[in-house]
Scaffold this active site. Structure first.
Site, PDB file in Angstrom:
ATOM      1  N   ASP A  34       0.862  -1.186   0.000  1.00 55.31           N
ATOM      2  CA  ASP A  34       0.000   0.000   0.000  1.00 55.31           C
ATOM      3  C   ASP A  34       0.906   1.247   0.000  1.00 55.31           C
ATOM      4  OD1 ASP A  34      -2.386   1.644   0.560  1.00 55.31           O
ATOM      5  OD2 ASP A  34      -1.497   1.863   2.553  1.00 55.31           O
ATOM      6  N   ASP A  62      -0.126   5.052   0.884  1.00 63.36           N
ATOM      7  CA  ASP A  62      -0.303   6.055   1.937  1.00 63.36           C
ATOM      8  C   ASP A  62      -0.253   5.434   3.329  1.00 63.36           C
ATOM      9  OD1 ASP A  62      -0.940   8.634   0.409  1.00 63.36           O
ATOM     10  OD2 ASP A  62      -2.235   7.164  -0.539  1.00 63.36           O
ATOM     11  N   THR A 107      -2.950   0.319  -4.223  1.00 61.08           N
ATOM     12  CA  THR A 107      -3.425   1.564  -3.631  1.00 61.08           C
ATOM     13  C   THR A 107      -4.852   1.898  -4.038  1.00 61.08           C
ATOM     14  OG1 THR A 107      -2.958   3.956  -3.497  1.00 61.08           O
ATOM     15  CG2 THR A 107      -2.416   2.877  -5.566  1.00 61.08           C
ATOM     16  N   GLY A 108      -5.494   2.715  -3.224  1.00 61.37           N
ATOM     17  CA  GLY A 108      -6.800   3.253  -3.576  1.00 61.37           C
ATOM     18  C   GLY A 108      -6.658   4.434  -4.521  1.00 61.37           C
ATOM     19  N   LYS A 144      -8.289  -5.113  -3.356  1.00 59.07           N
ATOM     20  CA  LYS A 144      -6.860  -5.408  -3.439  1.00 59.07           C
ATOM     21  C   LYS A 144      -6.617  -6.916  -3.351  1.00 59.07           C
ATOM     22  CE  LYS A 144      -5.343  -0.974  -1.472  1.00 59.07           C
ATOM     23  NZ  LYS A 144      -4.463  -0.327  -0.486  1.00 59.07           N
ATOM     24  N   ASP A 162      -2.073  -0.687   5.977  1.00 55.98           N
ATOM     25  CA  ASP A 162      -2.357  -0.033   7.264  1.00 55.98           C
ATOM     26  C   ASP A 162      -3.844   0.193   7.522  1.00 55.98           C
ATOM     27  OD1 ASP A 162      -3.027   3.243   6.892  1.00 55.98           O
ATOM     28  OD2 ASP A 162      -2.191   2.205   5.169  1.00 55.98           O
TER      29      ASP A 162
END
Length: 265
Positions: free
Chosen positions: A8, A10, A42-43, A191, A214
């Site tokens: 990931d 961020d 990632t988003g 994901k 996270d």
């Protein structure tokens, strides 16, 4: 032997200053030099993730929009793409309009909102995204999108999530990337789905994969991976399902994982 690592961005790969530290960068390079495939999950939109992936020297497909789009960095070939069903998008738009909620969408990797407000400004400042305003918002709502996003108070988002699940049905996936960001994708836009796809794409077993994250939007990939790692700064719910908890994003937590499980240091 681990062959694929999905990380990931961020609050995981980058620290609170939005940087990949030299120590983490070196660990990524060492893993790649050993033949390990390192990808980002990632988003973020592809455009935002692309910049960071390029900076870190990665040249493989990356997972973006929570898993709704997997795209090759070298030739920009789309390997996997799932759009939010149009009927779900229009229902979501109507609901947000009735309840005065801030909704944004992504068309061809561009971010659109109905009006400029502080939520939009804060969001785009956070990840350096350019945005476009379309007052006649239904015009963009009916176009194919990998992700729509509502920004609001975390407790309020928790309250409306079951309502939206009921309203939008089983064809959508709803998750939080941050406490105040509620993200809505196609049901296969996770994901976890993306990690399974890439693992098959590269011909490795899921048991040979590591996933590091996270937030709650990382839980599907942590559950799918051979080794699911939560950052030291991860939310408690993610730590509970992780196989291993590393240091925080400000303490080179990603480097620690690579050192321990890939480089054997």
């Amino acid at each position: 032997m681990y062959k694929l690592i999905a990380i990931d961005i961020d609050d995981t790969l980058i620290n609170d200053d939005k940087e990949v530290t030299p120590a983490t960068q070196q660990a990524l390079e060492q893993a790649v030099a050993q033949g390990v495939i390192v990808t980002l999950a990632t988003g973020r939109a592809y455009a935002g993730a692309y910049k960071l992936a390029r900076q870190t020297g990665l040249n493989v497909p990356i997972i973006t929009y929570q898993g709704a789009l997997i795209k090759n960095l070298l030739d920009e070939e789309v390997l996997f793409e799932r759009y939010l069903p149009i009927d779900a998008a229009t229902k979501l738009f109507d609901y947000c309009l009735e309840n005065n909620l801030h909704l944004q969408t992504y068309i061809d990797d561009k971010l659109y909102a109905r009006e400029e407000n502080q939520k939009l400004i804060d969001y785009t400042n956070l990840n350096g995204t350019k945005y476009y305003i379309e007052p006649d918002f239904i015009k963009v709502v009916v176009q194919p999108t990998p992700k729509m996003l509502i920004i609001d108070d975390p407790d309020y988002l928790d309250e409306i999530t079951p309502v939206l699940r009921e309203l939008l049905g089983e064809e959508v996936h709803i998750t939080k990337s941050k406490p105040h960001f509620l993200e809505i994708m196609h049901k296969e836009g996770t994901k976890g789905h993306a990690l399974k796809f890439l693992s098959a794409h590269f011909g490795c077993e899921l048991s040979q994969t590591i996933a590091i994250g996270d937030s709650w939007n990382d839980h599907e990939m942590l559950e799918a991976a051979g080794l699911g790692v939560a950052m030291g700064n991860a939310i408690p719910a993610l730590k509970e399902i992780a196989d291993y908890i590393t240091a925080s994003n400000n303490e080179d937590g990603v480097k620690q994982v690579i050192d321990k499980f890939v480089l054997g240091e």
